[in-house]
Design an enzyme around this catalytic site. Structure first.
Site, PDB file in Angstrom:
ATOM      1  N   GLU A 175       0.810  -1.216   0.000  1.00  0.00           N
ATOM      2  CA  GLU A 175       0.000   0.000   0.000  1.00  0.00           C
ATOM      3  C   GLU A 175       0.846   1.269   0.000  1.00  0.00           C
ATOM      4  O   GLU A 175       0.800   2.068   0.956  1.00  0.00           O
ATOM      5  CB  GLU A 175      -0.956  -0.007   1.205  1.00  0.00           C
ATOM      6  CG  GLU A 175      -1.916  -1.184   1.196  1.00  0.00           C
ATOM      7  CD  GLU A 175      -2.910  -1.181   2.361  1.00  0.00           C
ATOM      8  OE1 GLU A 175      -2.798  -0.305   3.230  1.00  0.00           O
ATOM      9  OE2 GLU A 175      -3.788  -2.046   2.382  1.00  0.00           O
ATOM     10  N   GLU A 381      -5.058  -8.603   0.930  1.00  0.00           N
ATOM     11  CA  GLU A 381      -5.691  -8.210   2.204  1.00  0.00           C
ATOM     12  C   GLU A 381      -7.171  -7.986   1.963  1.00  0.00           C
ATOM     13  O   GLU A 381      -7.566  -7.340   0.988  1.00  0.00           O
ATOM     14  CB  GLU A 381      -5.143  -6.891   2.755  1.00  0.00           C
ATOM     15  CG  GLU A 381      -3.812  -6.978   3.402  1.00  0.00           C
ATOM     16  CD  GLU A 381      -3.368  -5.641   3.996  1.00  0.00           C
ATOM     17  OE1 GLU A 381      -4.242  -4.836   4.394  1.00  0.00           O
ATOM     18  OE2 GLU A 381      -2.157  -5.412   4.056  1.00  0.00           O
TER      19      GLU A 381
HETATM   20  O1  IFM Z   1      -4.004  -2.915   9.315  1.00  0.00           O
HETATM   21  C1  IFM Z   1      -3.991  -2.435   8.010  1.00  0.00           C
HETATM   22  C2  IFM Z   1      -2.816  -3.000   7.239  1.00  0.00           C
HETATM   23  O2  IFM Z   1      -1.615  -2.744   7.880  1.00  0.00           O
HETATM   24  C3  IFM Z   1      -2.762  -2.398   5.854  1.00  0.00           C
HETATM   25  N1  IFM Z   1      -4.026  -2.480   5.183  1.00  0.00           N
HETATM   26  C4  IFM Z   1      -5.213  -2.113   5.904  1.00  0.00           C
HETATM   27  C5  IFM Z   1      -5.240  -2.784   7.260  1.00  0.00           C
HETATM   28  C6  IFM Z   1      -6.519  -2.374   8.024  1.00  0.00           C
HETATM   29  O3  IFM Z   1      -6.555  -0.998   8.217  1.00  0.00           O
END
Ligand code: IFM
Length: 480
Positions: A175, A381
């Site tokens: 990200e 994710e």
């Molecule tokens: O916890 C975070 C993660 O580190 C990166 N993506 C989003 C998740 C939830 O906010």
């Protein structure tokens, strides 16, 4: 309407053979042990220790003590039938100042973790950078400086030399939008700077770091290593059908998505991004040859998705809703978009206040697959925070989380049925953990962690997800 949309929701979905089922975590969110074995502070140590930056002054000093409990955590994953585990390496643990040789003990930790995973039949998927820049590199200018990209490639090479014989799946950045725009734009993430030009410079040097790191990884890793980047692509939806809102969506797509996809996958920054941000910068920090260096072949595109992004253009003089779900700051994380408003989609929300909308994941996957044919996707994710409660018998019953995962896996299955080549799904997160500026107040884990005793207890959603992973069949959670 596509064929997949007419299927009854209760019918079982079978995922393709070899589909990867896993969970994900990140170093600073779980490891703790911040002063052990030569590790030095990262920007998140500094930020979390700065009063007022993180909810209730929480820090990752202990986190969930994964550094000492990784064997127990791998056993948990094995008991849950997980086929893969996505984790990140702490740069300041293996190369404390961000320069020079690696620290053996730091590398040993990850070697032991990987060996434990392999022995349990769990495929390791390693992310090199999940937001925890060594503080020394931030002191030298951080991501707005070009040299940080060069340091990142060196670090990538060190980790590849040490673990390339046992890790097949590599991700450069997690990200980068958050690193650049929450870290240097709105300042709600470390290092907490609020300068839109620095944020755009950071974005470019993250892109460059990715490209240089891919080159370093290819040089050090076996030919069959799989290389990816994890992007939190924004599924941008205009609030109305007006041309103004369509224009707002175009601009947020440029600075949210195409700022990465353009150089990484197409070899050029989008021209409209340059125009949209021309009042801030002439982008002269992009040097000749940079976009070619960034544009490296990848084996997978990893996508993180939680909620859609709903936008509208604000008429001059009108008050603007600022709710983009990325924390409170008077500074926008969206450079050049001061006249764009962010809205929370109506309907059900998670404990983060994020709208639950699995259809946006379907749209994101099918659109991305159509734009980049031949490039397999993975959901690196997806998951949700809820106000979990521990029952008197010690169990944690979290039907909302199971329903969220079910709806999103159904969307993944639908995308696959409609032609998207999606190879796996990593649930965020294995464990409740340090949720950045929210500290320990938001729980994303499939496994509950008691923050006093650090006891781990799989929630009912974990048991349900375990059945899905073991069978490759998605059934509604029912009484899970
Ligand atoms: O916890 C975070 C993660 O580190 C990166 N993506 C989003 C998740 C939830 O906010």
């Amino acid at each position: 309407m596509t064929a997949s949309e007419t299927r009854p929701l209760t019918a079982a979905r079978t995922f393709p053979p070899g589909f990867l089922w896993g969970t994900a975590t990140a170093a600073y969110q779980i490891e703790g042990a911040v002063r052990e074995d030569g590790r030095t502070p990262s920007i998140w140590d500094t930020f979390s220790h700065t009063p007022g930056k993180v909810f209730a002054g929480h820090t990752g000093d202990v986190a969930v003590d994964h550094y000492h409990r990784f064997r127990e955590d791998v056993r948990l994953m094995a008991d849950l039938g997980m086929g893969a585990y996505r984790f990140s390496v702490s740069w300041s643990r293996v190369q404390p100042t961000g320069r020079g040789p690696a620290v053996q003990k730091g590398l040993d930790f990850y070697r032991q973790l990987v060996d434990e995973l392999l022995a349990a039949g769990i495929a390791p998927a390693l992310t090199l950078y999940h937001w925890d820049l060594p503080q020394d590199l931030e002191d030298a200018g951080g991501w707005p400086e070009r040299s940080t990209a060069e340091r990142f490639a060196e670090y990538a090479g060190l980790v590849a030399d040490a673990l390339g014989d046992r890790v097949a799946r590599w991700t450069t950045l997690n990200e980068p939008w958050c690193s650049a725009f929450l870290g240097y734009g709105s300042g709600v993430h470390a290092p907490g700077r609020t300068d839109p030009v620095a944020a755009l410079r950071a974005a470019h040097h993250l892109n460059l770091g990715h490209g240089l790191a891919v080159q370093a990884l290819r040089a050090a890793l076996p030919a069959d290593a799989q290389l990816a980047v994890s992007l939190n692509l924004h599924e941008v939806r205009p609030r109305t059908a007006s041309p103004e809102d369509a224009e707002a969506a175009r601009r947020i797509d440029a600075v949210g998505n195409r700022i990465w996809l353009g150089p990484m996958l197409e070899g050029a920054y989008p021209q409209d991004l340059f125009r949209d941000t021309a009042r801030l910068t002439d982008w002269s920090f992009v040097r000749d040859g940079d976009t070619a260096a960034i544009h490296q072949p990848l084996d997978l595109l990893a996508v993180n998705y939680y909620t859609p992004t709903v936008v509208s253009l604000v008429a001059a003089g009108r008050e603007k809703p600022q709710d983009d779900g990325h924390g409170d700051s008077e500074h926008s994380p969206w450079p050049g978009a001061d006249d764009i408003a962010f809205h929370r989609a109506p309907g059900e929300r998670t404990a983060m206040g994020w709208a639950v909308d699995a259809s946006a994941l379907y749209d994101l996957l099918t659109r991305t697959a159509a734009r980049y044919p031949g490039l397999p996707l993975v959901v690196s994710e997806n998951g949700a925070a809820y106000e979990d409660e521990t029952g008197p018998d010690g169990t944690v019953h979290d039907p909302e989380r199971a329903a969220y995962i079910h709806a999103h896996l159904d969307a993944v299955h639908r995308a696959i049925s409609d032609g998207a080549d999606v190879r796996g799904y990593f649930l965020w997160s294995l464990l409740d953990n340090f949720e950045w500026a929210y500290g320990y107040a938001k729980r994303f884990g499939a496994v509950h962690v008691d923050y006093v005793t650090l006891k781990r207890t799989p929630k009912s959603s974990a048991h349900w997800y375990s059945r899905v992973a073991r069978t490759g069949q998605l059934h509604p959670p029912g009484g899970a």
